[in-house]
Design an enzyme around this catalytic site. Structure first.
Site, PDB file in Angstrom:
ATOM      1  N   VAL A  59       0.843  -1.194   0.000  1.00 22.57           N
ATOM      2  CA  VAL A  59       0.000   0.000   0.000  1.00 22.57           C
ATOM      3  C   VAL A  59       0.879   1.245   0.000  1.00 22.57           C
ATOM      4  CG1 VAL A  59      -1.842   1.231   1.173  1.00 22.57           C
ATOM      5  CG2 VAL A  59      -1.719  -1.268   1.309  1.00 22.57           C
ATOM      6  N   CYS A  60       0.701   2.067  -1.039  1.00 23.13           N
ATOM      7  CA  CYS A  60       1.403   3.343  -1.172  1.00 23.13           C
ATOM      8  C   CYS A  60       2.920   3.110  -1.119  1.00 23.13           C
ATOM      9  CB  CYS A  60       0.922   4.322  -0.105  1.00 23.13           C
ATOM     10  SG  CYS A  60       1.435   6.023  -0.380  1.00 23.13           S
ATOM     11  N   GLN A  61       3.621   3.696  -0.146  1.00 22.96           N
ATOM     12  CA  GLN A  61       5.066   3.440  -0.046  1.00 22.96           C
ATOM     13  C   GLN A  61       5.341   1.956   0.172  1.00 22.96           C
ATOM     14  OE1 GLN A  61       6.916   4.907   3.539  1.00 22.96           O
ATOM     15  NE2 GLN A  61       8.802   5.449   2.494  1.00 22.96           N
TER      16      GLN A  61
END
Lengths: 261, 336
Positions: B130-132
């Site tokens: 998720v994301c980073q």
């Protein structure tokens, strides 16, 4: 705009009070006189516009808005004392730092640190000035867009809650659009980076001064702790590298929780 | 609820914190914890499938994935019978300032994968980044291709130099080593940075919406949980932060297959496992173009992109996300 009798009373007071200490009230008197002149000019131009004899109320409003922006930018000088606003919008090129005096003697290192701190502080002030100008321009653009969008909207001047809600949402849309246009631009990105870089440089000099003080008092310093930390991290990595991956398991232990404010 | 009742409702909700699904710690290392979420009573043998390890970002806390019973992506995955694990990176302090991306990926993430594969006696698992955390998952999958069976990325940037990437523009000219100065980066400072991306909406309109929407207590509780999460930002380990910002936001090395984790270079073309890429079309933090770039970067022939008309946080907690995202993930995984 204001009571002319009150204005003359203020002028008389300022002239009398400043007689013994001219430097104390001069800035206030100058600011008040500038504001008075700008406000009178705005009223005269607006009145002329209503009679069809001048460029228009919009031009008068822009001129007065520009004056207010200049004054606001001068109101908050940074604590390090450098002036923040030159004549008109900043060009984006930072001013030259003060000429470096020769650092001599046993305190040479400290003299150089003080000068570097001062130079960094001036760069911060320059960058902050540019950011302030950009911020005021953004608000002015947002206000223009908002005025255009609500012009002619039926019921825009009523105070019914649904209307107020639409007006508020419209303002937010206009403000975010103007803000996005500014912050994506090269001028803002450059000013922001200049401010961050200058503040990093200033902080580094301050940290170096604090570290020197800690050394004088034989207190642990950040440099010493970092050196120990690096040695420890290197040892940990060597230990992990020597372990088979399937058995690379550390004993369960609780880590510290986030410190409560 | 009328406006005068709102202060009392907010006070009553002040203790609401994110996180609702039962879980247990199955491994710890330093401040990192690996959790396994307990299968739901009616999931039966479905949870015996390939485990799914969720790799969240270092910025912000993973509790957003499990906000409350009706706003929990993790609960949705458990409902679909997925065996869910989650990495909680913890709160770095001053002693962690030298932790690098290699420490995070090669030691901690790899250690978590070790633990799960050993526990489940399997050769590979599914990753959801998720994301980073999606960037970490891509790097890990590229460097350890045999340990990942399927890869799901969610609101994950791959190309950091797209035109609408505001964070990238802001940091492009910043002297990052001087900014970090060998220390950690304050979570509070990052909060301010993220709010500055859309200050009028995020710092003002959001609160006006709450006030004017006459919410019930449940809506207020939800709002306060999200508030708790937004401002519960860990500090960032300085060394890892510096690597990430310089290598990705400034030099955009990932999409050019030049990003290094330790002494190894990440080549996204080495990712040949199936990939599901979930994108928020209204994401202001990770523009959709930044995520869509994954298609041209990986070597996988089984690539699926799903776009949702949601923002960055909406992808986790919106009502629509609850209905669509867990099912999309579970059904995609079930077919592989």
């Amino acid at each position: 705009m204001h009571d002319s009798d009150s204005w003359r009373t203020w002028q008389a007071f300022a002239a009398d009070a400043g007689r013994g200490h001219p430097s104390v009230l001069d800035p206030i008197r100058e600011a008040a006189e500038h504001f008075d002149a700008a406000a009178r000019r705005y009223l005269e131009e607006t009145a002329a516009a209503s009679q069809g004899t001048a460029a228009g109320a919009g031009t008068a409003a822009r001129t007065f808005s520009h004056f207010l922006r200049e004054q606001a930018a001068r109101l908050w000088p940074p604590p390090w004392g450098f002036a923040t606003v030159a004549d008109g919008p900043p060009t984006g090129s930072p001013r030259e730092p003060p000429a470096e005096p020769p650092a001599v003697g046993v305190t040479r290192e400290h003299q150089q640190r003080v000068h570097r701190s001062a130079a960094a502080a001036q760069r911060m002030a320059d960058a902050q000035s540019r950011l302030q100008w950009l911020w005021f321009d953004t608000l002015a653009t947002a206000a223009d867009a908002f005025s255009a969008r609500i012009a002619g909207v039926a019921g825009a001047t009523t105070t019914e809650p649904p209307t107020l809600r639409r007006l508020y949402d419209t303002w937010i849309d206009c403000a975010e659009a103007a803000y996005a246009e500014t912050v994506h631009g090269e001028a803002f990105c450059t000013a922001l980076a200049d401010f961050v870089n200058a503040s990093s440089a200033w902080r580094a000099e301050a940290a170096a001064g604090l570290e020197l003080t800690a050394k004088i008092w034989d207190l642990p310093t950040r440099s010493e702790l970092d050196s120990l930390n690096r040695r420890l991290a290197a040892i940990e990595r060597q230990v992990r590298a020597g372990q088979p991956s399937a058995k690379r398991t550390r004993p369960a232990r609780r880590g510290p929780r986030r410190p409560q404010p | 609820m009328s406006a005068p009742d709102l202060p009392a409702a907010l006070a009553a909700a002040s203790g609401c914190t994110p996180g609702c699904s039962p879980r247990e710690v199955i491994w710890q290392s330093g401040k990192m914890r690996l959790y396994r979420y307990r299968p739901l009573p009616d999931s039966g043998s479905r949870s015996a499938g390939v485990p799914l390890l969720i790799v969240y970002a270092l910025v912000n806390r993973p509790s957003m994935m499990d906000l409350q019973p009706d706003r929990s992506l993790i609960r949705g995955l458990l409902d679909e019978g997925v065996d869910v694990y989650l990495i909680d990176w913890g709160y770095p302090d001053g002693a962690d300032r030298l932790i690098t991306l290699s420490d995070y990926l090669d030691d901690l993430l790899n250690g978590c994968v070790d633990q799960i594969l050993r526990r489940r006696r399997m050769p590979s698992l599914n990753l959801l980044g998720v994301c980073q955390g999606g960037v970490f998952s891509l790097c890990y999958a590229a460097l350890n291709p045999t340990r990942v069976r399927n890869l799901v990325t969610m609101v994950t940037p791959v190309d950091f130099h797209t035109p609408r990437d505001l964070l990238s523009k802001w940091v492009r000219k910043i002297d990052v080593p001087a900014w970090v100065a060998g220390g950690n980066v304050s979570g509070h400072a990052l909060n301010q940075l993220f709010l500055s991306l859309m200050p009028f909406r995020l710092a003002h309109q959001k609160y006006m919406d709450l006030y004017l929407s006459t919410p019930d207590q449940h809506a207020v509780d939800t709002f306060m949980r999200v508030e708790h999460w937004i401002f519960d930002s860990p500090d960032q380990a300085g060394a890892a932060f510096q690597e990430f910002v310089i290598g990705l936001y400034q030099e955009n090395r990932l999409i050019r297959n030049q990003f290094a984790i330790g002494e190894r270079t990440v080549d996204l073309r080495a990712i040949e496992v199936p990939v599901l890429n979930l994108i928020g079309a209204k994401d202001h933090l990770v523009p959709r173009e930044a995520s869509l770039a994954l298609l041209r970067a990986i070597g996988s022939k089984d690539y699926t992109a799903r776009e949702f008309g949601l923002g960055h946080i909406g992808m986790y907690i919106s009502a629509r996300a609850q209905q669509e995202v867990p099912a999309a993930i579970a059904q995609w995984l079930a077919r592989r």
